[in-house]
Motif scaffolding. Structure first.
Motif, PDB file in Angstrom:
ATOM      1  N   GLU A  26      -0.751   3.343   4.715  1.00  0.00           N
ATOM      2  CA  GLU A  26       0.154   4.550   4.329  1.00  0.00           C
ATOM      3  C   GLU A  26       1.047   5.104   5.173  1.00  0.00           C
ATOM      4  O   GLU A  26       2.262   5.786   4.950  1.00  0.00           O
ATOM      5  N   LEU A  70      -1.332  10.161  10.110  1.00  0.00           N
ATOM      6  CA  LEU A  70      -1.784   8.250   9.686  1.00  0.00           C
ATOM      7  C   LEU A  70      -2.304   7.582  10.243  1.00  0.00           C
ATOM      8  O   LEU A  70      -3.738   6.903  10.262  1.00  0.00           O
ATOM      9  N   ASP A  92       1.914   5.068   1.278  1.00  0.00           N
ATOM     10  CA  ASP A  92       1.829   6.543   1.354  1.00  0.00           C
ATOM     11  C   ASP A  92       1.592   7.323  -0.159  1.00  0.00           C
ATOM     12  O   ASP A  92       2.208   6.655  -0.851  1.00  0.00           O
ATOM     13  N   ASP A  94      -5.227   7.815  12.244  1.00  0.00           N
ATOM     14  CA  ASP A  94      -6.526   8.326  11.447  1.00  0.00           C
ATOM     15  C   ASP A  94      -6.701   6.695  11.009  1.00  0.00           C
ATOM     16  O   ASP A  94      -7.481   6.373  10.368  1.00  0.00           O
ATOM     17  N   THR A 110       0.321  -1.264   0.215  1.00  0.00           N
ATOM     18  CA  THR A 110      -0.252  -0.009   0.250  1.00  0.00           C
ATOM     19  C   THR A 110       0.872   1.307  -0.575  1.00  0.00           C
ATOM     20  O   THR A 110       1.086   1.832  -0.831  1.00  0.00           O
ATOM     21  N   ARG A 116      -4.554   4.447   9.350  1.00  0.00           N
ATOM     22  CA  ARG A 116      -4.522   4.057   7.852  1.00  0.00           C
ATOM     23  C   ARG A 116      -2.671   4.143   7.964  1.00  0.00           C
ATOM     24  O   ARG A 116      -1.820   4.557   8.414  1.00  0.00           O
TER      25      ARG A 116
END
Length: 566
Positions: free
Chosen positions: A533, A525, A335, A528, A333, A530
């Motif tokens: 990322e 990130l 960033d 959140d 995946t 994520r």
């Protein structure tokens, strides 16, 4: 029989003043100014202890302060005990025992130092969560469903303490190994003649002799634990550091945040005083110059396997597994801004780290050389103040810096508006200047220790010879000492550089608007959820952190007196 004459109070005072007087020359003035600059954030924080907060402090004290106290205490206790066991145990194994993989483990046990605690928290959260690879594999293999089994929650106080332990134990390992390498063969021989086996020799002889090094290593660990923000905030563990951030930005109460910072500073001061009190007036000296090859206990069978696993486990948990998780996520995946804005994050981090490292090394040279020229009690006192920043958590430094500079910006804008009708904005508190200031205050001690040790190896006769040839003090430093200390200056700069790259709490609090670093990007990130990322920025920080680990490993090759590099 004659009695000694009593000295008058004025004579006593003049004697005291003469001992602590500081001659006015450029070097002594530099010592005083550097100490004042470093002490400013601490003075600001302590000055807010008794400032009224209109009931906010009382609200914090009756609601969240007990939780901050409890969580911080247990976190410090668990991490301190865990790092002591891991660091001292693995250091003794690689110094005194022979087993498969020993030469590899000597330097590999330092690798977790390259992984920031918040990075390892992000990696293991992804690995252990319900939808993560481990639980998914268990459900597939065993036919379980979610809710059919119990799985420990890594996002907890215990999970935070465990992961922080596997990242910070190298501080204890580093100092313990150096201490074990320096121990005399004579002392160990006496222990063996008294019937001490390897483990009783370790417990009754080696550990007491290594006590100063172990206490020093654990003290560093506890300072880093009190400074921890990213991992505990991500795991939802309320500590003083997260409370300071929440009080400042969530409640908008800088005074209450400063009072929380003062409580945390009190924790730090108590730790430092306990460390010094525990040593008391004890001194540990070697009474022999007999530095022979240390005897190695050759381990066989289960003992050899156990030693190998004991050294391999912290490396796997603290470095290999989280690095592999991050690499896998970055490849799959990564960033979404990689290649565009990500370059800006990297440039910000590299620029701040480079500038802070250059300034910190320069100030460290001024401090160490100033004490060399004027080794008075006052000079040593100012130097100790200037080198205490590393013991102060980044959140405390940030609060102590932001309050006066925010006031300075507001006063400047009010004056300009009143006299010229202009407002120029946040010149100081809204720029990268206070970030660099915070980094230098926080990590000056790192560079100072390296520079002071290197300068101490230069014989004073070189100074005398240089001065007789007409060189000034500055010329002697530039022409004689600097070339001799070149490698140590480089090592000090790299250590500060990497520490700045990893620093999170001070960066989050003090960074200007729309100014992100790799550490802030990874934290934003991950906050959140994520995590995939966040892996790119996290992995970049880990890669940069490997460099000082290599330097430390090379430096330890000649750690034992009388030994030759292999």
């Amino acid at each position: 029989m004659s009695t000694p004459a009593r000295r008058s109070p004025s004579a006593l005072f003049s004697g005291f003043a003469s001992r602590f007087s500081l001659s006015l020359n450029p070097w002594s003035i530099a010592l005083f100014l550097i100490a004042l600059v470093v002490a400013l954030p601490i003075i600001v924080v302590l000055s807010h202890i008794f400032v009224p907060t209109e009931g906010v402090w009382q609200h914090l004290a009756s609601t969240v302060l007990p939780r901050y106290l409890s969580n911080t205490f247990w976190l410090v206790l668990w991490v301190g005990i865990g790092t002591l066991i891991l660091g001292a145990g693995t250091a003794w194994l690689v110094v005194m025992c022979r087993f498969p993989g020993k030469r590899l483990f000597e330097w590999a046990l330092l690798l977790p130092l390259a992984v920031p605690t918040y990075v390892i928290a992000y990696a293991y959260t992804d690995f252990f969560q319900v939808a993560g690879p481990l639980q998914s594999a268990l459900r597939e293999w065993l036919g379980w469903q979610v809710g059919d089994y119990y799985f420990p929650n890594v996002r907890s106080l215990g999970g935070a303490a465990t992961l922080i332990t596997f990242v910070l134990y190298p501080y204890v390992y580093l100092l313990a190994r150096a201490s074990f390498l320096e121990q005399s063969v004579c002392v160990l021989d006496v222990g063996r003649t008294l019937g001490r086996g390897p483990w009783r020799l370790f417990a009754s002889v080696a550990l007491p002799l290594a006590r100063p090094a172990l206490v020093g290593g654990v003290s560093l660990v506890l300072m880093e634990t009190l400074n921890e923000f990213g991992a505990v905030q991500f795991f939802g563990v309320d500590t003083f550091t997260t409370g300071i951030y929440r009080t400042w930005f969530g409640l908008g109460e800088p005074v209450a945040a400063a009072q929380l910072a003062a409580c945390l500073l009190t924790f730090v001061i108590v730790l430092v005083l306990l460390e010094r009190y525990s040593r008391g007036k004890r001194r540990y000296f070697h009474t022999t110059n007999r530095y022979q090859q240390l005897p190695e206990y050759r381990l066989h069978g289960w003992h050899a396997l156990g030693a190998t696993l004991a050294c391999l486990l912290p490396i796997v948990i603290g470095f290999l597994l989280p690095s592999g998780i991050l690499l896998n996520m970055a490849i799959k995946t990564g960033d979404s801004l990689f290649g565009t804005r990500f370059i800006g994050f990297a440039v910000n981090s590299l620029s701040l780290a480079t500038i802070a490292a250059l300034i910190a090394v320069g100030l460290a040279v001024l401090l160490s050389y100033g004490v060399r020229l004027n080794n008075s009690p006052s000079a040593r006192f100012f130097t100790r103040i200037a080198a205490m920043g590393y013991a102060i958590p980044g959140s405390v430094v940030a609060v102590g810096i932001l309050i006066p500079f925010a006031w300075l910006d507001n006063s400047l804008n009010m004056w300009l508006h009143e006299h010229y009708g202009k407002i120029i904005g946040l010149v100081f508190s809204g720029s990268a200047f206070i970030l660099i200031y915070a980094y230098v205050v926080r990590f000056l001690a790192v560079s100072f220790n390296a520079v002071e040790a290197s300068l101490g190896k230069v014989t004073p006769s070189m100074d005398a010879a240089s001065r007789t040839l007409g060189q000034t003090a500055g010329g002697t430093l530039r022409r004689i000492h600097t070339p001799l200390m070149r490698s140590s200056l480089l090592a000090a700069g790299i250590l500060v550089f990497v520490d700045v790259m990893k620093e999170l709490p001070a960066t989050i609090i003090l960074r200007p608007f729309n100014f992100d670093t790799l550490a802030v990007r990874a934290h934003s990130l991950a906050s959140d959820e994520r995590l995939a990322e966040a892996s790119t920025a996290s992995l970049t920080i880990v890669v940069v952190g490997i460099l000082p680990v290599i330097l430390l490993s090379l430096a330890m090759r000649r750690a034992r007196p009388g030994s030759q590099a292999e």
